[in-house]
Scaffold this motif. Structure first.
Motif, PDB file in Angstrom:
ATOM      1  N   ALA A 168       0.817  -1.372   0.015  1.00 52.20           N
ATOM      2  CA  ALA A 168       0.178   0.173   0.159  1.00 52.20           C
ATOM      3  C   ALA A 168       0.813   1.187   0.008  1.00 52.20           C
ATOM      4  CB  ALA A 168      -0.840  -0.273   0.956  1.00 52.20           C
ATOM      5  N   LEU A 169       2.328   0.827   0.947  1.00 58.59           N
ATOM      6  CA  LEU A 169       2.574   2.613   0.631  1.00 58.59           C
ATOM      7  C   LEU A 169       3.604   2.492  -0.385  1.00 58.59           C
ATOM      8  CD1 LEU A 169       3.385   4.144   3.164  1.00 58.59           C
ATOM      9  CD2 LEU A 169       6.132   2.954   3.457  1.00 58.59           C
ATOM     10  N   GLU A 170       3.833   1.575  -1.053  1.00 54.41           N
ATOM     11  CA  GLU A 170       4.276   1.527  -2.462  1.00 54.41           C
ATOM     12  C   GLU A 170       3.152   2.577  -2.945  1.00 54.41           C
ATOM     13  OE1 GLU A 170       7.768   1.704  -3.994  1.00 54.41           O
ATOM     14  OE2 GLU A 170       8.231   1.817  -1.876  1.00 54.41           O
ATOM     15  N   ARG A 171       2.302   2.036  -3.146  1.00 53.42           N
ATOM     16  CA  ARG A 171       1.160   2.309  -4.593  1.00 53.42           C
ATOM     17  C   ARG A 171       0.577   3.664  -4.435  1.00 53.42           C
ATOM     18  NH1 ARG A 171       1.447  -1.379  -8.115  1.00 53.42           N
ATOM     19  NH2 ARG A 171      -0.526  -2.581  -8.127  1.00 53.42           N
ATOM     20  N   LEU A 172       0.841   4.463  -2.983  1.00 48.51           N
ATOM     21  CA  LEU A 172       1.264   5.534  -2.443  1.00 48.51           C
ATOM     22  C   LEU A 172       1.826   6.552  -2.825  1.00 48.51           C
ATOM     23  CD1 LEU A 172      -0.801   5.315   1.231  1.00 48.51           C
ATOM     24  CD2 LEU A 172      -1.562   6.323  -0.800  1.00 48.51           C
ATOM     25  N   ARG A 173       3.167   6.122  -3.193  1.00 48.34           N
ATOM     26  CA  ARG A 173       3.865   6.672  -3.953  1.00 48.34           C
ATOM     27  C   ARG A 173       4.475   7.101  -4.853  1.00 48.34           C
ATOM     28  NH1 ARG A 173       8.455   3.491   0.731  1.00 48.34           N
ATOM     29  NH2 ARG A 173       7.769   4.975   2.287  1.00 48.34           N
ATOM     30  N   ARG A 174       3.823   6.192  -5.623  1.00 42.38           N
ATOM     31  CA  ARG A 174       3.931   6.036  -7.024  1.00 42.38           C
ATOM     32  C   ARG A 174       2.334   6.517  -7.389  1.00 42.38           C
ATOM     33  NH1 ARG A 174       5.468   0.729  -9.196  1.00 42.38           N
ATOM     34  NH2 ARG A 174       5.479   1.679 -11.222  1.00 42.38           N
ATOM     35  N   PRO A 175       2.001   7.971  -7.971  1.00 41.34           N
ATOM     36  CA  PRO A 175       0.975   8.805  -8.826  1.00 41.34           C
ATOM     37  C   PRO A 175       1.347   8.366  -9.787  1.00 41.34           C
ATOM     38  CG  PRO A 175       3.107  10.059  -8.256  1.00 41.34           C
ATOM     39  CD  PRO A 175       3.734   9.193  -7.806  1.00 41.34           C
ATOM     40  N   GLY A 176      -0.322   7.672 -10.161  1.00 45.30           N
ATOM     41  CA  GLY A 176      -1.667   6.770 -10.882  1.00 45.30           C
ATOM     42  C   GLY A 176      -1.713   5.748 -10.724  1.00 45.30           C
ATOM     43  N   LEU A 177      -0.814   5.367  -9.728  1.00 41.86           N
ATOM     44  CA  LEU A 177      -1.248   4.052  -9.508  1.00 41.86           C
ATOM     45  C   LEU A 177      -3.262   3.689  -7.819  1.00 41.86           C
ATOM     46  CD1 LEU A 177       2.143   2.018  -8.847  1.00 41.86           C
ATOM     47  CD2 LEU A 177       0.089   1.996 -10.527  1.00 41.86           C
ATOM     48  N   ILE A 178      -3.317   4.906  -7.398  1.00 39.13           N
ATOM     49  CA  ILE A 178      -4.509   4.600  -7.525  1.00 39.13           C
ATOM     50  C   ILE A 178      -5.889   5.371  -7.225  1.00 39.13           C
ATOM     51  CG2 ILE A 178      -5.210   6.095  -4.793  1.00 39.13           C
ATOM     52  CD1 ILE A 178      -3.373   3.963  -4.169  1.00 39.13           C
TER      53      ILE A 178
END
Length: 178
Positions: A168-178
């Motif tokens: 989840a943390l990595e998803r938040l750090r990478r714009p466009g994945l959420i």
């Protein structure tokens, strides 16, 4: 909608990450007890895939008006014998793996640190041939990109949370994945 979170916003959201426990998951008192001791929020709800997932609750003060449900799930087996029974129900298990393959992260956790050793030594209740079982596990894992992890039961909750948290943390750090 695409979100781009600042480091401060990510820290706020991560502090509120909530583990989702499938309502059909049985005998998981040791998992929920660990989450309680670690002061990690969790909710029981029906999950389409796996036994555990993770979400970030809405945070209106950041403009996030809805919960974020991450595309991650972990299927937990309480030992080698349960894993074997699942593998024997091949169609049902494969359907679970197919659903998991559509996620960003999906893994199977077997609560038995010596599980693979037990499988290779035929140290289980089933009459399933050890070579056939090893072949089935390898084929299913590779075919559906789903690793199988043998973890001590006393560490499984920590493992589940750690992998879901960092996904989840990595998803938040990478714009466009959420």
């Amino acid at each position: 909608m695409r979100y781009h979170f600042t480091d401060s916003e990510i820290k706020t959201l991560a502090a509120a990450f909530t583990v989702l426990c499938d309502t059909r998951e049985q005998e998981n008192g040791h998992i929920t007890a660990w989450l309680k001791r670690a002061d990690i929020p969790f909710k029981r709800r029906s999950l389409a895939t796996g036994d555990y997932s993770i979400m970030a609750p809405a945070c209106p003060e950041m403009g996030l008006l809805r919960d974020i449900y991450f595309d991650a799930a972990i299927e937990r087996k309480n030992g080698v014998d349960e894993l074997i029974e699942t593998v024997k129900q091949q169609t049902r298990f494969e359907n679970e793996l197919i659903r998991g393959q559509r996620l960003g992260f999906f893994a199977v956790v077997v609560e038995d640190a010596a599980g693979y050793s037990r499988i290779t030594a035929s140290d289980y209740r089933s009459s399933y041939n050890t070579k056939a079982l090893q072949a089935s596990l390898a084929a299913l894992s590779l075919r559906y990109g789903c690793p199988i992890h043998f973890i001590p039961a006393e560490l499984s909750a920590r493992w589940i949370y750690t992998y879901l948290y960092y996904f989840a943390l990595e998803r938040l750090r990478r714009p466009g994945l959420i």
